[in-house]
Design a protein around this motif. Structure first.
Motif, PDB file in Angstrom:
ATOM      1  N   LYS A   1       0.765  -1.110  -0.036  1.00  0.00           N
ATOM      2  CA  LYS A   1       0.093   0.078  -0.088  1.00  0.00           C
ATOM      3  C   LYS A   1       0.899   1.166  -0.139  1.00  0.00           C
ATOM      4  O   LYS A   1       2.135   1.176   0.474  1.00  0.00           O
ATOM      5  CB  LYS A   1      -0.961  -0.124   1.190  1.00  0.00           C
ATOM      6  CG  LYS A   1      -1.772  -1.047   1.165  1.00  0.00           C
ATOM      7  CD  LYS A   1      -2.730  -1.060   2.589  1.00  0.00           C
ATOM      8  CE  LYS A   1      -3.576  -2.385   2.762  1.00  0.00           C
ATOM      9  NZ  LYS A   1      -4.396  -2.182   4.031  1.00  0.00           N
ATOM     10  N   LYS A   2       0.230   2.266  -0.352  1.00  0.00           N
ATOM     11  CA  LYS A   2       1.089   3.635  -0.287  1.00  0.00           C
ATOM     12  C   LYS A   2       1.658   3.962   0.965  1.00  0.00           C
ATOM     13  O   LYS A   2       2.795   4.485   1.181  1.00  0.00           O
ATOM     14  CB  LYS A   2       0.331   4.656  -0.831  1.00  0.00           C
ATOM     15  CG  LYS A   2       0.916   6.099  -0.972  1.00  0.00           C
ATOM     16  CD  LYS A   2       0.186   7.388  -1.517  1.00  0.00           C
ATOM     17  CE  LYS A   2       1.023   8.576  -1.870  1.00  0.00           C
ATOM     18  NZ  LYS A   2       0.308   9.763  -2.294  1.00  0.00           N
TER      19      LYS A   2
ATOM     20  N   LEU B   1      11.655   4.080  -7.275  1.00  0.00           N
ATOM     21  CA  LEU B   1      10.622   4.275  -8.329  1.00  0.00           C
ATOM     22  C   LEU B   1       9.499   3.257  -8.441  1.00  0.00           C
ATOM     23  O   LEU B   1       8.315   3.635  -8.679  1.00  0.00           O
ATOM     24  CB  LEU B   1      11.535   3.785  -9.832  1.00  0.00           C
ATOM     25  CG  LEU B   1      12.547   4.891 -10.396  1.00  0.00           C
ATOM     26  CD1 LEU B   1      13.343   4.465 -11.366  1.00  0.00           C
ATOM     27  CD2 LEU B   1      11.678   6.288 -10.608  1.00  0.00           C
ATOM     28  N   SER B   2       9.798   2.120  -7.900  1.00  0.00           N
ATOM     29  CA  SER B   2       8.731   1.141  -7.907  1.00  0.00           C
ATOM     30  C   SER B   2       7.733   1.703  -6.636  1.00  0.00           C
ATOM     31  O   SER B   2       6.525   1.515  -6.726  1.00  0.00           O
ATOM     32  CB  SER B   2       9.239  -0.131  -7.320  1.00  0.00           C
ATOM     33  OG  SER B   2       9.968  -0.859  -8.496  1.00  0.00           O
ATOM     34  N   LYS B   3       8.214   2.461  -5.718  1.00  0.00           N
ATOM     35  CA  LYS B   3       7.192   3.005  -4.548  1.00  0.00           C
ATOM     36  C   LYS B   3       6.660   4.019  -4.900  1.00  0.00           C
ATOM     37  O   LYS B   3       5.777   4.568  -4.447  1.00  0.00           O
ATOM     38  CB  LYS B   3       8.111   3.312  -3.400  1.00  0.00           C
ATOM     39  CG  LYS B   3       7.416   3.384  -1.947  1.00  0.00           C
ATOM     40  CD  LYS B   3       6.344   1.958  -1.786  1.00  0.00           C
ATOM     41  CE  LYS B   3       6.089   2.296  -0.245  1.00  0.00           C
ATOM     42  NZ  LYS B   3       4.868   3.358  -0.129  1.00  0.00           N
ATOM     43  N   GLY B   4       6.917   4.732  -6.084  1.00  0.00           N
ATOM     44  CA  GLY B   4       6.098   5.825  -6.692  1.00  0.00           C
ATOM     45  C   GLY B   4       6.824   7.033  -6.953  1.00  0.00           C
ATOM     46  O   GLY B   4       6.103   7.982  -7.072  1.00  0.00           O
ATOM     47  N   VAL B   5       8.159   7.297  -6.369  1.00  0.00           N
ATOM     48  CA  VAL B   5       8.799   8.443  -6.483  1.00  0.00           C
ATOM     49  C   VAL B   5       9.081   9.063  -7.998  1.00  0.00           C
ATOM     50  O   VAL B   5       9.629   7.952  -8.662  1.00  0.00           O
ATOM     51  CB  VAL B   5      10.062   8.348  -5.769  1.00  0.00           C
ATOM     52  CG1 VAL B   5      10.820   9.790  -5.999  1.00  0.00           C
ATOM     53  CG2 VAL B   5       9.893   7.703  -4.404  1.00  0.00           C
ATOM     54  N   PRO B   6       8.667  10.137  -8.462  1.00  0.00           N
ATOM     55  CA  PRO B   6       8.702  10.112  -9.756  1.00  0.00           C
ATOM     56  C   PRO B   6      10.115  10.237 -10.351  1.00  0.00           C
ATOM     57  O   PRO B   6      10.936  10.566  -9.788  1.00  0.00           O
ATOM     58  CB  PRO B   6       8.091  11.721 -10.085  1.00  0.00           C
ATOM     59  CG  PRO B   6       7.291  11.947  -8.566  1.00  0.00           C
ATOM     60  CD  PRO B   6       7.968  11.153  -7.697  1.00  0.00           C
ATOM     61  N   ALA B   7      10.202   9.801 -11.616  1.00  0.00           N
ATOM     62  CA  ALA B   7      11.652   9.653 -12.272  1.00  0.00           C
ATOM     63  C   ALA B   7      12.288  10.896 -12.272  1.00  0.00           C
ATOM     64  O   ALA B   7      13.476  11.011 -12.179  1.00  0.00           O
ATOM     65  CB  ALA B   7      11.387   9.141 -13.698  1.00  0.00           C
TER      66      ALA B   7
ATOM     67  N   LYS C   1      -3.768   2.515  20.436  1.00  0.00           N
ATOM     68  CA  LYS C   1      -4.965   1.891  20.176  1.00  0.00           C
ATOM     69  C   LYS C   1      -5.536   2.637  18.664  1.00  0.00           C
ATOM     70  O   LYS C   1      -6.737   2.878  18.661  1.00  0.00           O
ATOM     71  CB  LYS C   1      -6.140   2.186  20.982  1.00  0.00           C
ATOM     72  CG  LYS C   1      -5.762   1.494  22.533  1.00  0.00           C
ATOM     73  CD  LYS C   1      -5.504   0.034  22.524  1.00  0.00           C
ATOM     74  CE  LYS C   1      -5.073  -0.470  23.914  1.00  0.00           C
ATOM     75  NZ  LYS C   1      -4.691  -1.899  23.899  1.00  0.00           N
ATOM     76  N   ASP C   2      -4.733   2.928  17.897  1.00  0.00           N
ATOM     77  CA  ASP C   2      -4.954   3.257  16.548  1.00  0.00           C
ATOM     78  C   ASP C   2      -5.097   2.122  15.567  1.00  0.00           C
ATOM     79  O   ASP C   2      -4.281   1.549  15.045  1.00  0.00           O
ATOM     80  CB  ASP C   2      -3.590   3.981  16.109  1.00  0.00           C
ATOM     81  CG  ASP C   2      -3.946   4.595  14.566  1.00  0.00           C
ATOM     82  OD1 ASP C   2      -5.033   4.563  14.037  1.00  0.00           O
ATOM     83  OD2 ASP C   2      -3.124   5.426  14.109  1.00  0.00           O
ATOM     84  N   ASP C   3      -6.651   1.783  15.413  1.00  0.00           N
ATOM     85  CA  ASP C   3      -6.891   0.783  14.674  1.00  0.00           C
ATOM     86  C   ASP C   3      -6.402   0.733  13.043  1.00  0.00           C
ATOM     87  O   ASP C   3      -6.374  -0.068  12.414  1.00  0.00           O
ATOM     88  CB  ASP C   3      -8.408   0.489  14.591  1.00  0.00           C
ATOM     89  CG  ASP C   3      -8.864  -0.221  15.910  1.00  0.00           C
ATOM     90  OD1 ASP C   3      -7.919  -0.563  16.752  1.00  0.00           O
ATOM     91  OD2 ASP C   3      -9.871   0.267  16.310  1.00  0.00           O
ATOM     92  N   SER C   4      -6.190   2.153  12.570  1.00  0.00           N
ATOM     93  CA  SER C   4      -5.816   2.377  11.191  1.00  0.00           C
ATOM     94  C   SER C   4      -4.255   1.854  10.906  1.00  0.00           C
ATOM     95  O   SER C   4      -3.960   1.913   9.721  1.00  0.00           O
ATOM     96  CB  SER C   4      -5.838   3.503  11.121  1.00  0.00           C
ATOM     97  OG  SER C   4      -5.060   4.633  11.639  1.00  0.00           O
ATOM     98  N   ALA C   5      -3.417   1.759  11.846  1.00  0.00           N
ATOM     99  CA  ALA C   5      -2.027   1.525  11.755  1.00  0.00           C
ATOM    100  C   ALA C   5      -1.850  -0.190  11.681  1.00  0.00           C
ATOM    101  O   ALA C   5      -1.764  -1.259  12.399  1.00  0.00           O
ATOM    102  CB  ALA C   5      -1.571   1.701  13.306  1.00  0.00           C
ATOM    103  N   ASP C   6      -1.781  -0.215  10.099  1.00  0.00           N
ATOM    104  CA  ASP C   6      -1.591  -1.498   9.793  1.00  0.00           C
ATOM    105  C   ASP C   6      -0.397  -1.705   8.623  1.00  0.00           C
ATOM    106  O   ASP C   6      -0.525  -2.589   7.840  1.00  0.00           O
ATOM    107  CB  ASP C   6      -2.774  -2.042   9.062  1.00  0.00           C
ATOM    108  CG  ASP C   6      -3.398  -1.447   7.697  1.00  0.00           C
ATOM    109  OD1 ASP C   6      -2.593  -0.295   7.645  1.00  0.00           O
ATOM    110  OD2 ASP C   6      -4.027  -2.095   7.044  1.00  0.00           O
ATOM    111  N   GLU C   7       0.482  -0.689   8.790  1.00  0.00           N
ATOM    112  CA  GLU C   7       1.741  -0.628   7.633  1.00  0.00           C
ATOM    113  C   GLU C   7       2.722  -1.637   7.792  1.00  0.00           C
ATOM    114  O   GLU C   7       3.003  -2.084   8.864  1.00  0.00           O
ATOM    115  CB  GLU C   7       2.361   0.779   7.864  1.00  0.00           C
ATOM    116  CG  GLU C   7       1.541   2.033   7.568  1.00  0.00           C
ATOM    117  CD  GLU C   7       0.909   2.502   8.886  1.00  0.00           C
ATOM    118  OE1 GLU C   7       0.059   3.624   8.752  1.00  0.00           O
ATOM    119  OE2 GLU C   7       0.977   1.847   9.999  1.00  0.00           O
ATOM    120  N   VAL C   8       3.167  -2.078   6.678  1.00  0.00           N
ATOM    121  CA  VAL C   8       3.977  -3.197   6.649  1.00  0.00           C
ATOM    122  C   VAL C   8       5.427  -2.538   6.330  1.00  0.00           C
ATOM    123  O   VAL C   8       5.247  -1.571   5.210  1.00  0.00           O
ATOM    124  CB  VAL C   8       3.727  -4.460   5.889  1.00  0.00           C
ATOM    125  CG1 VAL C   8       4.812  -5.354   5.377  1.00  0.00           C
ATOM    126  CG2 VAL C   8       2.581  -5.101   6.245  1.00  0.00           C
TER     127      VAL C   8
END
Length: 440
Positions: A143-144, A159-165, A225-232
């Motif tokens: 995910k972003k 580049l694969s993560k989306g940083v502009p060329a 208790k931040d349920d939105s925290a699911d970053e990998v």
């Protein structure tokens, strides 16, 4: 191209110095099952887990006939898995997306070589040619909001993560429009917007940073208790790093706290000019995962579909709170260690062998053979990417150099940041900055 993943793990590898080496290896292989059984519980039939590949002989140019046990393989698993109705491993859209990303990485690096030799770039520049399947296979499954931590071979990861060329090329040119405003250069790509935590010039430096990012996610979720925290977090590093102390310390910490992180070893078989098989007593890096209680996975890093399959499960495992995974991607770089490396230590036959397994050519063949794309469509992607790269070079060349005043920014800490005092001046310019240091 046959689709497969390879997987091996053990809770504890039972080896005894008094036993013959063959017996030790036999016991190791018999023990390699429990963790990977859990790892692939949603994707691999049990009947495939016990298959084995034969020994392969690797010749590094100085030690002949080195036999290394290839990891327990499940090369036929896909035939037994529930595939989509059309029988394809990937959709047309997914295939074109993977191909575009890999072409972007390859074309960008080829242009970097041209610009370096024309004197547009300075310092050491390490290219990623040949390893694109690893970056694309893992990062395109994120995910972003997910984090990526790289090495000095970091252009393609960014580049694969989306940083502009444009931003990546400008950074390589040392221009103010670069992703680090021209202060990072080739080995230090960073983007807060895209959660690229940086490239690192010294081996092993990025692994503790990645582990810290994964800890942040777990802390936010379980303590705040931040349920939105699911970053990998994905930590990329090479085979030369795997005898480094930080590697072992972070594997231990991540396993102990079940952090949402995937440790990805891009084993291109050479640490600068040192063959991997001469540098480590146990060349199977994946075995170091089970030693800390996490799955250790080996995958063909020259096949983006194999990498993608392993990445999907490792990322999902981390996101659902099951802890870290160590993935060894066996790959190969097509150029020298850096553009300053004449690449004279690797045998021509070895380089030719891996060149024939070009991951981009393999994906292209798969797309064509399975009628997921036409030659015309793939050529159109290549043409579009070439135009994108040309635009990035033109943008970088036209961009301004960083001002001299930027030199001291991000050096001194204070409430306003950037080393600037309440009066708007750099603290180092104040009359009392060096007070008390004269005698020293």
């Amino acid at each position: 191209m046959a689709m497969a993943t390879a997987a091996v793990a053990s809770v504890r590898l039972a080896t005894t110095n008094a036993l013959p080496r063959a017996t030790q290896r036999s016991r190791d292989n018999e023990a390699c099952s429990a963790l990977n059984s859990a790892f692939f519980k949603n994707s691999i039939p049990s009947s495939s887990r016990s298959s084995r590949k034969n020994l392969k002989t690797l010749n590094d140019g100085s030690r002949k006939g080195i036999c290394v046990r290839v990891k327990a393989s499940t090369s036929d698993m896909v035939k037994e898995k529930a595939l989509p109705a059309d029988g394809q491993l990937i959709s047309r859209h997914e295939g074109l997306d993977l191909y575009e990303d890999m072409i972007l990485g390859r074309a960008f690096e080829d242009m970097c070589a041209q610009m370096y030799y024309r004197g547009k770039m300075f310092g050491f520049v390490h290219l990623y040619n040949g390893q694109e399947a690893v970056s694309t296979g893992f990062i395109k499954g994120l995910k972003k909001a997910d984090y990526v931590c790289s090495t000095y071979r970091d252009h393609v990861h960014a580049l694969s993560k989306g940083v502009p060329a444009r931003q990546v090329m400008s950074e390589l040119f040392g221009k103010a429009t670069g992703c680090c405003r021209g202060q990072g250069g080739s080995m230090h790509m960073f983007s807060k917007e895209h959660n690229v935590l940086g490239g690192f010039a010294f081996i092993g430096e990025g692994i503790p940073v990645a582990t810290g990012a994964a800890f942040t996610t777990k802390y936010r979720r379980e303590v705040l208790k931040d349920d939105s925290a699911d970053e990998v977090t994905i930590a990329f590093f090479g085979d030369g790093t795997c005898n480094n102390g930080q590697f072992f310390e972070c594997l231990n910490m991540a396993a102990l706290w079940k952090l949402p992180i995937v440790f990805v070893v891009e084993n291109n078989l050479w640490a600068i000019g040192m063959s991997h098989y001469r540098a480590t007593s146990v060349p199977e890096i994946w075995k170091k995962g089970p030693a800390f209680g996490m799955p250790g996975i080996h995958v063909d890093g020259m096949d983006v579909l194999k990498v993608r399959e392993v990445a999907k499960e490792a990322i999902a495992r981390a996101r659902r709170g099951d802890g870290p995974t160590l993935v060894e991607c066996e790959t190969y770089r097509f150029r020298g260690h850096s553009l300053a490396d004449p690449d004279e230590l690797r045998k021509p036959a070895e380089k030719a062998h891996y060149a024939a397994r070009d991951p981009i050519a393999a994906l292209k063949n798969y797309l064509l053979e399975n009628r997921l794309a036409t030659e015309k469509e793939l050529s159109a992607i290549e043409e579009t990417i070439n135009e994108l790269i040309e635009d990035a070079v033109e943008f970088a060349e036209a961009s301004p150099l960083p001002p001299h005043s930027q030199l001291l920014e991000n050096v001194f800490a204070d409430p306003k940041g950037f080393g600037i005092g309440p009066d708007g001046r750099y603290r180092c310019e104040g009359p009392g900055f060096t007070a008390g240091t004269a005698q020293v």
